[in-house]
Scaffold this motif. Structure first.
Motif, PDB file in Angstrom:
ATOM      1  N   GLN A 110       0.754  -1.197   0.007  1.00 39.57           N
ATOM      2  CA  GLN A 110      -0.074   0.109   0.055  1.00 39.57           C
ATOM      3  C   GLN A 110       0.806   1.231  -0.113  1.00 39.57           C
ATOM      4  OE1 GLN A 110      -2.529   0.340   3.324  1.00 39.57           O
ATOM      5  NE2 GLN A 110      -2.814   2.666   3.129  1.00 39.57           N
ATOM      6  N   LYS A 150      -3.798   4.041  -2.247  1.00 37.56           N
ATOM      7  CA  LYS A 150      -3.853   2.972  -3.363  1.00 37.56           C
ATOM      8  C   LYS A 150      -2.809   1.705  -2.993  1.00 37.56           C
ATOM      9  CE  LYS A 150      -3.399   6.575  -6.866  1.00 37.56           C
ATOM     10  NZ  LYS A 150      -3.758   7.851  -6.115  1.00 37.56           N
ATOM     11  N   TYR A 184      -1.273  -1.960  -4.376  1.00 42.94           N
ATOM     12  CA  TYR A 184      -0.448  -2.348  -5.797  1.00 42.94           C
ATOM     13  C   TYR A 184      -0.058  -3.633  -5.311  1.00 42.94           C
ATOM     14  CZ  TYR A 184       0.362   2.625  -6.282  1.00 42.94           C
ATOM     15  OH  TYR A 184       0.171   4.020  -6.646  1.00 42.94           O
ATOM     16  N   GLN A 214      -1.341  -1.187 -10.204  1.00 42.63           N
ATOM     17  CA  GLN A 214      -2.399  -0.383  -9.313  1.00 42.63           C
ATOM     18  C   GLN A 214      -3.591  -1.346  -9.264  1.00 42.63           C
ATOM     19  OE1 GLN A 214      -2.984   3.765  -9.182  1.00 42.63           O
ATOM     20  NE2 GLN A 214      -5.224   3.389  -8.768  1.00 42.63           N
ATOM     21  N   SER A 240      -7.959   1.841  -5.562  1.00 41.72           N
ATOM     22  CA  SER A 240      -7.788   3.331  -5.175  1.00 41.72           C
ATOM     23  C   SER A 240      -8.848   3.650  -4.196  1.00 41.72           C
ATOM     24  CB  SER A 240      -7.740   4.319  -6.270  1.00 41.72           C
ATOM     25  OG  SER A 240      -7.586   5.555  -5.705  1.00 41.72           O
TER      26      SER A 240
END
Length: 724
Positions: A521, A525, A527, A710, A713
């Motif tokens: 993180q 966001k 990932y 990603q 979000s």
């Protein structure tokens, strides 16, 4: 029977059908739906040597189906008989069928289309000064507009041919009503183009709907089959593809080895070659995707499909299916292509034997890759519950209402109210970031007791995670121009945003140890990262950082160099490309390393004794021990993969191989329950590798291509929930 009255049992007279009815019945055998018409015309385009094919569709091809190519075109003199039945440039005698290598050869496609649709052709050869346009109906030329002649008209146009089909099945309402919706017919058209685009990667294909600003399918020319599969079927298939090529010669050589003394080859043995791209055991789909091309012709074979399904039945779980692309080249004399009206099926000699060998080859290739499957799964991340809040729109309305009341009070009193202290600015929930490293991670749900004591994985003597602190790794002083250049290149290639993500990330957990996938993180966001690739870049840069001043990882007892290289070379399936035998390859690798043992010891702390014993390896990161099962592979790769002729390339390739050796992960994946060694591996990744990534790696931009993705979000998720 003369003079007798007609009775119901009396046979009916035989009549000769009208020519128009005959042609319409024949057309129904060739043109089933818009996709079948497109298949016939695509084959004509490819026969014409086209490198670019553009398809335009309206209402699923029922209102308009236009195919434009840049092939050789059609002569003006051939246009009058273009749409007549059995007119072709591919055959002259019946014996030509045994040598046919083109797609269309019976001359029925355009004739059939002209009997069930309005057909127009615009064509131009390279030698002609203009293009010619002709209109056809029921196999004959017709006038384009009332009052015009039926002769082809000159017009502007590019080299090649454009076929325009309008109002398909306008005169066969039963066939038209039996078709599916326009969207389903369009999906069938896309499926046909997709399959031919995979098999013809050197040809550019474009397909779009009329009025659409962008195409729904577009492929570049001059690509290869794997790239075409990635573009058309997606990354999930492409990343798990295997590739094999084999032929009847492989089978012949195996038979001779088994027979021993019988070396005489059968005089009429059929010859064929096969090229296959197929998914491994990690890919699973609900429906099997099987692309079969025989002599470049898209065909179907239920026998071969069942055989290949049987190959995967022991590899994939029940209900899962693979992706297979198979291109089979058989001697045209052994193939009968004239067995189906649409050439969808072909017959060839020894079909069962060829199918069995293809199945055996794919099965061996699958078995050599892995002995287990990797199952994808999702993990629910637990966390604190958010406080109940009203919707953002309601908050905004409440603030506006309060502000209006304050203004009214001020106006009524005639004096401004004393300014109240501004309240502290509140952070909205969607922008709150979890920054505490003490919060729960995925690994905390699977506790490991004293992980660093397992199998002597570290010299930390079982210290707990919170007391393990890696020492600062200082950059060594080096005056070699080549090393300075490599260090500068690493700094120049640094991607600012990605490096910031890694420097300030919060570790969430390991998703899949065998696939090297983890979650981190940064800010708001989430990932998904490939920690294996990140670790490889980390260890390469750590090798550059400590060049000439490495700590040593001592091996007790020191293993013999030659024995380890022999183990690795023996595991290699083939060494034919090198032109050397396996003992010769072992000798060459050992000689290469022994000749440079002084340089390896001085620069890399890679100590090899005069007797060929490996005393120590370079230690790149304290508290991290690489998987020593990979040591034979490292030594073998140091021979051919390192460029020993140039100083800069030598240092770079050596450090790259050393970094690859240090990448976390087992030598091969297993389907057994997680072992203690794997638990310790997880511990090292979380508590050693990721903290080192924060401090030392200058992340290159290339990692963004596929290794850092990603997947969530927080602000975007709130927008989704607000709409619900």
């Amino acid at each position: 029977m003369d003079g007798q009255t007609d009775t119901p049992n009396e046979p009916l007279p035989i009549r000769r059908l009208q020519e128009s009815l005959i042609n319409r019945i024949a057309a129904g055998e060739i043109i089933h739906r818009p996709a079948s018409a497109l298949k016939e015309l695509l084959e004509n385009c490819l026969d014409a040597g086209s490198t670019s094919i553009r398809v335009t569709v309206k209402d699923g091809g029922m209102k308009l189906l236009q195919i434009q190519d840049n092939g050789c075109g059609i002569r003006r003199s051939d246009l009058p008989i273009l749409a007549e039945r059995f007119t072709t440039s591919k055959l002259s005698t019946f014996s030509d069928l045994s040598r046919i290598t083109t797609y269309g050869f019976r001359g029925e496609a355009l004739a059939s289309i002209s009997h069930v649709a309005h057909l127009s052709v615009v064509t131009k050869t390279k030698t002609e000064t203009c293009a010619w346009k002709a209109h056809y109906l029921d196999g004959a030329l017709v006038e384009g507009k009332p009052g015009q002649t039926v002769e082809p008209k000159p017009c502007a146009g590019n080299d090649g041919t454009t076929i325009i089909i309008e109002d398909l099945f306008y005169n066969t309402p039963t066939r038209l009503s039996a078709l599916r919706s326009a969207s389903e017919e369009y999906s069938r058209i896309l499926d046909v183009i997709t399959k031919y685009a995979v098999h013809n990667p050197k040809v550019s294909f474009v397909c779009k709907k009329t009025g659409s600003p962008s195409p729904d399918l577009s492929t570049p020319s001059s690509s290869e089959v794997p790239q075409a599969i990635r573009l058309l079927y997606g990354h999930s298939i492409a990343k798990d593809l295997l590739h094999v090529t084999f032929s009847s010669k492989n089978k012949a050589s195996q038979d001779q080895d088994m027979e021993g003394e019988e070396e005489e080859e059968a005089p009429n043995r059929e010859t064929w070659t096969a090229d296959a791209h197929f998914t491994n055991a990690n890919y699973q789909s609900k429906k099997m995707i099987f692309l079969l091309f025989i002599n470049h012709r898209l065909v179907e074979s239920s026998r071969m499909k069942r055989a290949l399904e049987a190959v995967y039945s022991g590899v994939l779980p029940k209900g899962a299916s693979p992706f297979i692309y198979l291109s089979l080249q058989i001697n045209p004399r052994d193939v009968d292509v004239n067995v189906h009206p649409t050439k969808k099926e072909v017959h060839f000699l020894n079909e069962d034997g060829i199918t069995d060998q293809i199945s055996d080859t794919l099965q061996r290739s699958l078995a050599s890759q892995s002995h287990s499957r990797v199952f994808e799964y999702q993990t629910l991340l637990t966390g604190g519950l958010a406080e109940p809040e009203q919707a953002t729109s309601k908050k905004r309305k409440g603030k506006e209402r309060a502000r209006d009341e304050d203004e009214n009070e001020e106006n009524a009193a005639g004096e401004p109210k004393p300014a109240a202290p501004a309240p502290p600015k509140k952070t909205l929930s969607q922008y709150k970031v979890r920054t505490s490293l003490q919060d729960r991670t995925l690994e905390s749900m699977f506790p490991v007791a004293n992980p660093m004591q397992i199998e002597g994985r570290s010299s930390s003597k079982g210290k707990p995670a919170d007391t393990l602190k890696s020492r600062e790794i200082k950059e060594s002083e080096c005056f070699l121009t080549s090393v300075k250049k490599l260090r500068q290149n690493a700094i120049k290639g640094k991607h600012k945003q990605l490096s910031e993500i890694l420097e300030k990330h919060t570790f969430v957990g390991i998703v899949d140890l065998n696939k090297c996938l983890s979650l981190i993180q940064h800010s708001t966001k989430l990932y998904l990262v490939n920690h294996g690739t990140l670790a490889e870049e980390l260890f390469y840069q750590l090798g550059l950082r400590q060049f000439g001043d490495f700590s040593r990882l001592k091996l007790q007892p020191p293993p013999p160099l030659r024995t380890l290289v022999e183990i690795a070379v023996e595991l290699e399936e083939t060494t034919e490309e090198s032109g050397l035998t396996k003992p010769q390859i072992v000798d060459r690798i050992v000689e290469t390393l022994m000749a440079r043992r002084d340089m390896l010891a001085e620069y890399f702390s890679f100590n090899i004794t005069l007797n060929g014993l490996i005393e120590s390896l370079p230690l790149l990161l304290r508290d991290y021990t690489p998987n020593l099962d990979k040591l034979p592979s490292l030594l073998m790769r140091l021979g051919p993969q390192v460029d020993w002729t140039s100083e800069t390339e030598c240092f770079e390739t050596f450090l790259r191989e050393l970094a690859y050796f240090y990448v976390p992960g087992p030598l091969c994946s297993t389907a057994t329950p997680e072992t203690d060694a794997e638990k310790a591996e997880r511990w090292q990744i979380q508590h050693v590798v990721f903290p080192a990534l924060r401090r030392y790696v200058a992340a290159p931009k290339s990692l963004l291509d596929r290794d850092v993705v990603q997947i969530a979000s927080l602000p975007e998720l709130y927008k989704v929930f607000e709409r619900c």
